[in-house]
Design a protein around this motif. Structure first.
Motif, PDB file in Angstrom:
ATOM      1  N   UNK B  45       0.842  -1.206   0.000  1.00  0.00           N
ATOM      2  CA  UNK B  45       0.000   0.000   0.000  1.00  0.00           C
ATOM      3  C   UNK B  45       0.875   1.254   0.000  1.00  0.00           C
ATOM      4  N   UNK B  46       0.310   2.371  -0.538  1.00  0.00           N
ATOM      5  CA  UNK B  46       1.095   3.608  -0.546  1.00  0.00           C
ATOM      6  C   UNK B  46       1.287   4.125   0.885  1.00  0.00           C
ATOM      7  N   UNK B  47       2.420   4.746   1.169  1.00  0.00           N
ATOM      8  CA  UNK B  47       2.660   5.229   2.531  1.00  0.00           C
ATOM      9  C   UNK B  47       1.937   6.541   2.850  1.00  0.00           C
ATOM     10  N   UNK B  48       1.446   7.227   1.809  1.00  0.00           N
ATOM     11  CA  UNK B  48       0.762   8.511   2.027  1.00  0.00           C
ATOM     12  C   UNK B  48      -0.662   8.408   1.500  1.00  0.00           C
ATOM     13  N   UNK B 116       5.073  17.243   2.644  1.00  0.00           N
ATOM     14  CA  UNK B 116       6.514  17.120   2.947  1.00  0.00           C
ATOM     15  C   UNK B 116       6.720  16.773   4.419  1.00  0.00           C
ATOM     16  N   UNK B 117       5.891  17.381   5.280  1.00  0.00           N
ATOM     17  CA  UNK B 117       5.950  17.022   6.703  1.00  0.00           C
ATOM     18  C   UNK B 117       5.690  15.519   6.843  1.00  0.00           C
ATOM     19  N   UNK B 118       4.675  15.042   6.132  1.00  0.00           N
ATOM     20  CA  UNK B 118       4.339  13.621   6.181  1.00  0.00           C
ATOM     21  C   UNK B 118       5.515  12.750   5.751  1.00  0.00           C
ATOM     22  N   UNK B 123       9.960   9.094   7.110  1.00  0.00           N
ATOM     23  CA  UNK B 123      11.384   8.768   7.083  1.00  0.00           C
ATOM     24  C   UNK B 123      11.893   8.540   8.508  1.00  0.00           C
ATOM     25  N   UNK B 124      11.473   9.426   9.424  1.00  0.00           N
ATOM     26  CA  UNK B 124      11.879   9.266  10.823  1.00  0.00           C
ATOM     27  C   UNK B 124      11.396   7.927  11.373  1.00  0.00           C
ATOM     28  N   UNK B 125      10.147   7.581  11.079  1.00  0.00           N
ATOM     29  CA  UNK B 125       9.592   6.310  11.565  1.00  0.00           C
ATOM     30  C   UNK B 125      10.373   5.130  10.993  1.00  0.00           C
TER      31      UNK B 125
END
Lengths: 117, 213
Positions: B45-48, B116-118, B123-125
């Motif tokens: 599934x797409x991440x966003x 972009x925040x998302x 990336x942090x996760x």
């Protein structure tokens, strides 16, 4: 007529679409295809005095015309949405007439656009 | 990056698709909540996801609740995009599990910035999940040396979990990234080695004396 008084504010829409006239024509085509069923749904809801369905159908029309910066049609749809939310449908037939007139102007503007391109 | 968009209004969906493609996203479009859930519940599934609130089938908040119930193995960052801008609606939307909330009519630059925040959060996760995996692997190795070790009070052999008695250095070298090199500490040198050397020396002196006599 100032931009905000016109049925659709094409300059604002094009700015939002990054100047993509081809996409604007495509959107106009989609809208002209889908509008009759959206309006039919609203008319049916008003006809059977269903406040929640009126609110929902008016909301859907408002969202769709908003893509063309159609301030007057949006305002007319919002008036019906609010009437539905308030459960107060006595003014709904008159509001529906106003909305129909505004939508006719939007349709005409979008047809003109399709004819130009 | 792949992104799911869901809206029952074809015009709004197409506008959003055009914008996202201009910004470089690979867009998957769904016409209602049920279609959106099919995409979000499938592998890969797409991440966003950018979801409309009001949709037939399944609405945006219901989708958010289901996405959260999937767990955090492959997190999805969800933005609710809706005309419902009352504080109560925003609170309810975020409460259902949305990560962010954008009110229609939305400004393109704002939506792009929020996406972009998302991406940054995702990336942090992802980085954190990698670190946790590394630490868990390290911990699994450390665990092999935890617990109670039976050791012989006399010969100092250690009993392993298969009931074999092993020399300490063998036991440890099987469980550590370390090898033993045998040496003698100063105390043992004085206690064991020096007396042996002294014994040898005195034995040699005695035999030399014997030959000289």
């Amino acid at each position: 007529m100032s931009e905000s008084e016109r049925p659709v504010d094409l300059a604002a829409v094009l700015a939002r679409l990054n100047g993509d006239r081809g996409l604007l024509t495509e959107l106009a085509g989609l809208y002209l295809e889908d509008e009759p069923s959206l309006v039919a749904e609203l008319e049916a809801a008003v006809g059977r005095h269903d406040a929640e369905a009126t609110r929902r159908a008016a909301h859907a029309i408002k969202g769709s015309v908003a893509n063309f910066a159609a301030a007057r049609a949006q305002a007319a749809a919002l008036a019906l949405e609010n009437a539905g939310r308030a459960g107060e449908l006595s003014s709904a037939p008159a509001l529906l007439d106003t909305l129909r007139a505004e939508l006719a102007a939007v349709r005409q503007a979008l047809r003109d656009l399709a004819a130009v391109h | 990056m792949r992104i799911l968009i869901a809206d029952d209004d074809r015009v709004s969906l197409r506008v959003l698709q055009g914008m996202l493609q201009d910004w470089g996203y690979e867009v998957v479009a769904a016409r209602n909540g049920t279609e959106a859930w099919e995409v979000l519940s499938a592998p890969g599934r797409p991440p966003l996801a950018v979801l409309d609130w009001v949709m037939p089938g399944m609405d945006g908040p219901e989708l958010c609740r289901r996405v959260r119930a999937l767990g955090e193995d492959s997190p999805i960052y969800v933005i609710l995009l809706t005309a419902r801008g009352d504080p109560g609606d925003i609170a309810a939307g975020l409460g259902s599990g949305a990560d962010d909330y954008v009110v229609k009519p939305f400004d393109g630059a704002e939506l792009q910035a929020r996406l972009r925040v998302g991406e940054r959060i995702l990336k942090l996760q992802g980085d954190l999940a990698d670190r946790v995996r590394e630490l868990e692997e390290a911990l699994a190795n450390v665990k092999r040396l935890q617990g109670l070790l039976p050791i012989c009070a006399y010969c100092k052999k250690v009993r392993d979990d298969k009931n074999y008695w092993q020399r300490v250095e063998q036991y440890l070298s099987e469980r550590l990234d370390a090898r033993f090199s045998h040496s003698v500490c100063p105390t043992c040198y004085e206690r064991h080695v020096r007396p042996e050397i002294e014994k040898l020396r005195s034995r040699r002196r005695a035999s030399e004396k014997g030959r000289g006599a």
